[in-house]
Design an enzyme around this catalytic site. Structure first.
Site, short mmCIF file in Angstrom:
data_model
loop_
_atom_site.label_atom_id
_atom_site.label_comp_id
_atom_site.label_asym_id
_atom_site.label_seq_id
_atom_site.Cartn_x
_atom_site.Cartn_y
_atom_site.Cartn_z
N ASP A 35 46.00 40.31 41.26
CA ASP A 35 44.97 39.41 41.75
C ASP A 35 44.05 40.21 42.68
O ASP A 35 44.27 41.40 42.92
CB ASP A 35 45.63 38.22 42.48
CG ASP A 35 44.74 36.98 42.51
OD1 ASP A 35 43.53 37.09 42.18
OD2 ASP A 35 45.24 35.90 42.88
N GLU B 8 42.30 38.71 45.81
CA GLU B 8 42.13 38.31 47.21
C GLU B 8 43.05 39.09 48.15
O GLU B 8 42.75 39.23 49.34
CB GLU B 8 42.39 36.80 47.38
CG GLU B 8 41.31 35.92 46.77
CD GLU B 8 41.50 35.65 45.29
OE1 GLU B 8 42.40 36.26 44.67
OE2 GLU B 8 40.75 34.81 44.75
N HIS C 63 42.87 37.44 38.09
CA HIS C 63 41.89 36.88 39.03
C HIS C 63 40.69 36.27 38.31
O HIS C 63 40.07 36.91 37.46
CB HIS C 63 41.39 37.95 40.00
CG HIS C 63 40.25 37.46 40.86
ND1 HIS C 63 40.44 36.57 41.89
CD2 HIS C 63 38.92 37.71 40.81
CE1 HIS C 63 39.27 36.30 42.45
NE2 HIS C 63 38.33 36.97 41.81
N HIS D 16 47.82 36.52 47.37
CA HIS D 16 47.29 35.87 48.59
C HIS D 16 48.13 34.65 48.94
O HIS D 16 48.92 34.18 48.13
CB HIS D 16 45.83 35.46 48.37
CG HIS D 16 45.66 34.63 47.13
ND1 HIS D 16 45.95 33.30 47.09
CD2 HIS D 16 45.31 34.98 45.86
CE1 HIS D 16 45.76 32.85 45.87
NE2 HIS D 16 45.38 33.85 45.09
N HIS E 37 44.43 30.02 48.62
CA HIS E 37 44.24 28.95 47.64
C HIS E 37 45.44 28.98 46.68
O HIS E 37 46.23 29.92 46.73
CB HIS E 37 42.93 29.12 46.85
CG HIS E 37 42.91 30.33 45.97
ND1 HIS E 37 42.62 31.58 46.43
CD2 HIS E 37 43.19 30.48 44.65
CE1 HIS E 37 42.70 32.46 45.44
NE2 HIS E 37 43.05 31.81 44.34
N GLU F 175 51.03 30.64 44.54
CA GLU F 175 51.00 31.31 43.23
C GLU F 175 52.20 32.24 43.05
O GLU F 175 52.74 32.37 41.94
CB GLU F 175 49.69 32.09 43.07
CG GLU F 175 48.48 31.16 42.96
CD GLU F 175 47.16 31.90 42.98
OE1 GLU F 175 47.15 33.15 42.94
OE2 GLU F 175 46.12 31.22 43.04
ZN LIG Z 1 42.33 35.55 42.66
#
Ligand SMILES: [Zn+2]
Length: 276
Positions: A8, A10, A60, A104, A116, A135
């Site tokens: 990802d 972030e 992502h 993240h 998020h 996640e």
């Molecule tokens: Zn992401």
């Protein structure tokens, strides 16, 4: 040993703002190169640790972020979307370990860079079995039900703490410390890559020694999402067998983690169509 890698953006060192994570952002072209470098570091570390093959999944946004010519050529790549298992598409029983890089904190966290859960514009909070899941937990469960343990999670300090809280003694590499949602103290990208390479190596060595256990919470999975407004929940409720809890919240009982990921995607894609 085959190694699975989900990456990802972030949680990559240096990333603190959506201007770096959205394709239209001014700094996106630079941030995607940092992401590619961290992925390559993890691939190199996996081979240092004895990997025989590495499959990397771009996890992502639209999932077309890697600068391909800069990615370690020893890995095979899954890119693009839509993917039924999304951030862990392609994971299978043949893999010995999964590594999560650039991850993240979950939606609603304090001091998590760009926190998020799956689709930040529509998901305010996400719970499984009454507990907040991010996640890392969702994707680890999807790997876990195929017998694949997570050996490494990298990202900011909050994401790493959440990973340990969910998965137990998983190894983590902290590349930045969030001060607020959009500010962090970070190591240099080169230092981040060195640490990720070492962490990936150690994770694969530990997996090869049989020292890792899959994350396997008992099904069924009782999913609840609090959406940002009722229109989002109205749309999500169209998915058969969804239960509307109240104005903002939908619930679903998923028999397995793969279904959990599919329902989250179906709900959030539908919810996203209502955004004005
Ligand atoms: Zn992401």
């Amino acid at each position: 040993m085959q190694v699975y890698l989900s990456v990802d953006l972030e949680g990559v060192a240096g990333v603190v703002h959506v201007d770096q994570t959205r394709r239209t952002g001014h700094d996106y072209e630079r941030a995607r190169r940092w992401m590619t470098a961290e992925a390559s570091a993890a691939i190199a570390g996996a081979y240092d640790g004895g990997a025989t093959a590495v499959l990397v999944n771009d996890a992502h946004g639209d999932m077309r972020n890697f600068v391909l010519e800069e990615l370690d050529p020893r890995a095979e790549l899954i890119s693009g979307s839509l993917k039924p298992r999304s951030m862990v598409e392609g994971v299978a029983t043949s893999f010995g370990v999964a590594l999560f890089v650039g991850y993240h904190a979950g939606a609603g966290s304090r001091a998590g860079i760009l926190d998020h859960t799956y689709y930040g514009r529509v998901v305010a909070r996400l719970r499984v079995g009454g507990r907040e899941w991010n996640e890392t937990a969702l994707n680890a469960a999807a790997c876990g039900e195929l017998g694949v343990p997570v050996g490494l999670v990298t990202g900011d300090a909050t994401a790493c703490a959440q990973a340990r809280a969910h998965l137990g003694d998983v190894a983590t590499v902290v590349v930045k410390d969030a001060i607020t949602r959009y500010a962090a103290r970070a190591v240099h990208p080169t230092v981040a890559c060195e640490r990720i390479r070492a962490g990936a190596r150690a994770a694969v060595e530990r997996a090869r020694a049989g020292g890792l256990s899959p994350f396997r919470p008992a099904p069924p999975f009782d999913l609840e999402i609090d959406f940002v407004n009722a229109a989002c929940a109205d749309a999500a409720e169209l998915v058969p067998h969804t239960r509307r809890v109240d104005g903002l919240t939908c619930a679903y009982r998923a028999p397995d983690a793969a279904t959990l990921l599919q329902v989250i995607q179906a709900w959030t894609i539908l919810a996203g169509t209502t955004m004005v």
